[in-house]
Design an enzyme around this catalytic site. Structure first.
Site, PDB file in Angstrom:
ATOM      1  N   GLU A   1       2.702   4.095  35.777  1.00  0.00           N
ATOM      2  CA  GLU A   1       3.318   5.427  35.804  1.00  0.00           C
ATOM      3  C   GLU A   1       4.833   5.314  36.003  1.00  0.00           C
ATOM      4  OE1 GLU A   1       1.243   7.807  38.696  1.00  0.00           O
ATOM      5  OE2 GLU A   1      -0.630   7.736  37.554  1.00  0.00           O
TER       6      GLU A   1
ATOM      7  N   LYS B   1       4.781   6.869  -4.138  1.00  0.00           N
ATOM      8  CA  LYS B   1       3.849   6.216  -3.189  1.00  0.00           C
ATOM      9  C   LYS B   1       2.674   7.139  -2.918  1.00  0.00           C
ATOM     10  CE  LYS B   1       4.607   6.041   1.383  1.00  0.00           C
ATOM     11  NZ  LYS B   1       5.308   5.693   2.624  1.00  0.00           N
TER      12      LYS B   1
ATOM     13  N   THR C   1       5.523  -0.157   3.296  1.00  0.00           N
ATOM     14  CA  THR C   1       6.134   0.652   2.232  1.00  0.00           C
ATOM     15  C   THR C   1       7.285  -0.107   1.592  1.00  0.00           C
ATOM     16  OG1 THR C   1       5.525   2.686   3.397  1.00  0.00           O
ATOM     17  CG2 THR C   1       7.311   2.847   1.772  1.00  0.00           C
TER      18      THR C   1
HETATM   19  C1  R5P Z   1       6.305   7.898   5.326  1.00  0.00           C
HETATM   20  O1  R5P Z   1       6.207   8.898   4.670  1.00  0.00           O
HETATM   21  C2  R5P Z   1       7.577   7.427   5.940  1.00  0.00           C
HETATM   22  O2  R5P Z   1       8.688   8.027   5.369  1.00  0.00           O
HETATM   23  C3  R5P Z   1       7.727   5.917   5.827  1.00  0.00           C
HETATM   24  O3  R5P Z   1       7.848   5.556   4.471  1.00  0.00           O
HETATM   25  C4  R5P Z   1       6.519   5.221   6.390  1.00  0.00           C
HETATM   26  O4  R5P Z   1       6.066   5.849   7.550  1.00  0.00           O
HETATM   27  C5  R5P Z   1       6.850   3.775   6.681  1.00  0.00           C
HETATM   28  O5  R5P Z   1       5.745   3.185   7.280  1.00  0.00           O
HETATM   29  P1  R5P Z   1       5.421   1.670   7.016  1.00  0.00           P
HETATM   30  O6  R5P Z   1       6.663   0.880   7.349  1.00  0.00           O
HETATM   31  O7  R5P Z   1       4.287   1.384   7.952  1.00  0.00           O
HETATM   32  O8  R5P Z   1       5.024   1.523   5.594  1.00  0.00           O
END
Ligand code: R5P
Length: 289
Positions: free
Chosen positions: A36, A189, A224
């Protein structure tokens, strides 16, 4: 006005106070053995207009509790006003009921921040700016794109193509591209709402022989960016730099992106990490004036 740097944003809070020429009141902070949090203001805030700076990563849940109890605490200690600055606002990606029965986390958190006693709210590159409309107090989203563009201009990356890895961050690519006078565009994406698996498609962008700056609001697992980088490499891109406002970089993210062909990863200090080389302190200081 005085600035109170919360335990998660001590350095950034101090920089904001210095830029604004304001007094800073430190928080005496520790963790109890069971985890905490304990927080104590080291000076009186009675009657003061307070700027509280406290980001919500890492350990989002703990940081959020600290934020809420500090807002309420400042008010109960007599602060006349509490302007809350959350440089990185956690839970902002759950801004919609994508599947039946889901809770819209960001809306719930904004209700809690307001009811804790916040009078104003400031954040940087909120995942979806429109989420702020749920607030009943003044709420502002500040854009890190200017400081990122400025950094890129002086980085020596020649004639970069500014790429958003998905449609969601196209405004970020547009703002940076326009500021730099650079070409910009986006990949597509899709995310499986159950498994979380992502697919990135990039046939509309020709990056052959180009330097590319991939820009996004946040990097978490790096998946991403890594997916986008693989497509760029296969398409003959030269140097690839990934930039984001919020470098969360969960375990393995940096290596994942480097392994996919990213030459450099950069972020701002809304979240302090080893890649946080771009400061948002001037942006926040200006936004508070
Ligand atoms: C999603 O819409 C966000 O804009 C980022 O592209 C995403 O959250 C990135 O997450 P990660 O690095 O895990 O792919």
């Amino acid at each position: 006005m005085i600035v109170v740097p919360g335990p998660s944003s001590m350095k950034l809070g101090e920089q904001i106070a210095a830029l604004l020429g304001m007094k800073r009141v430190a928080v005496d902070y520790k963790n109890f053995p069971d985890g905490e949090s304990y927080q104590r203001l080291t000076e009186s805030v009675d009657g003061d207009d307070v700027v509280l700076v406290h980001t919500t990563y890492p350990n989002q849940d703990k940081r959020l509790i600290e934020l809420l109890i500090m807002i309420d605490g400042l008010k109960s200690l007599g602060a006349s006003k509490v302007r809350v600055v959350v440089p990185y606002m956690a839970y902002a990606r759950q801004d919609t009921r994508f599947r039946e029965g889901e809770v819209v986390s960001i809306g719930s958190l904004f209700k809690m921040i307001q009811s804790a006693g916040a009078d104003e709210f400031y954040t940087v590159d909120l995942h979806k700016e429109a989420s702020l409309s749920t607030f009943g107090i003044k709420a502002r989203n500040l854009y890190a794109t200017d400081v990122i563009a400025e950094y890129l201009i002086h980085s020596g990356l020649e004639e970069p193509y500014i790429l958003s890895p998905d449609k969601g961050a196209i405004m970020i690519a547009k703002r940076i591209g326009e500021r730099m006078g650079a070409e910009y565009g986006n990949f597509e994406k899709t995310r499986d709402r159950i498994t979380g698996a992502i697919t990135v498609r990039g046939e509309k962008v020709d990056a052959r022989g180009r330097n590319v700056a991939i820009v996004d609001d946040l990097i978490s697992t790096g998946g991403t960016i890594a997916n986008a980088a693989k497509i760029l490499k296969d398409g003959g891109a030269k140097r690839i730099v990934a930039l984001c406002s919020h470098p969360l970089l969960v375990a393995g993210a940096y290596e994942r992106m480097r392994g996919a062909g990213v030459d450099e990863v950069l972020g701002t200090d809304t979240v302090e990490s080893e890649v946080s080389k771009i400061s948002v302190a001037p942006l926040i200081a200006k936004g508070l004036q």
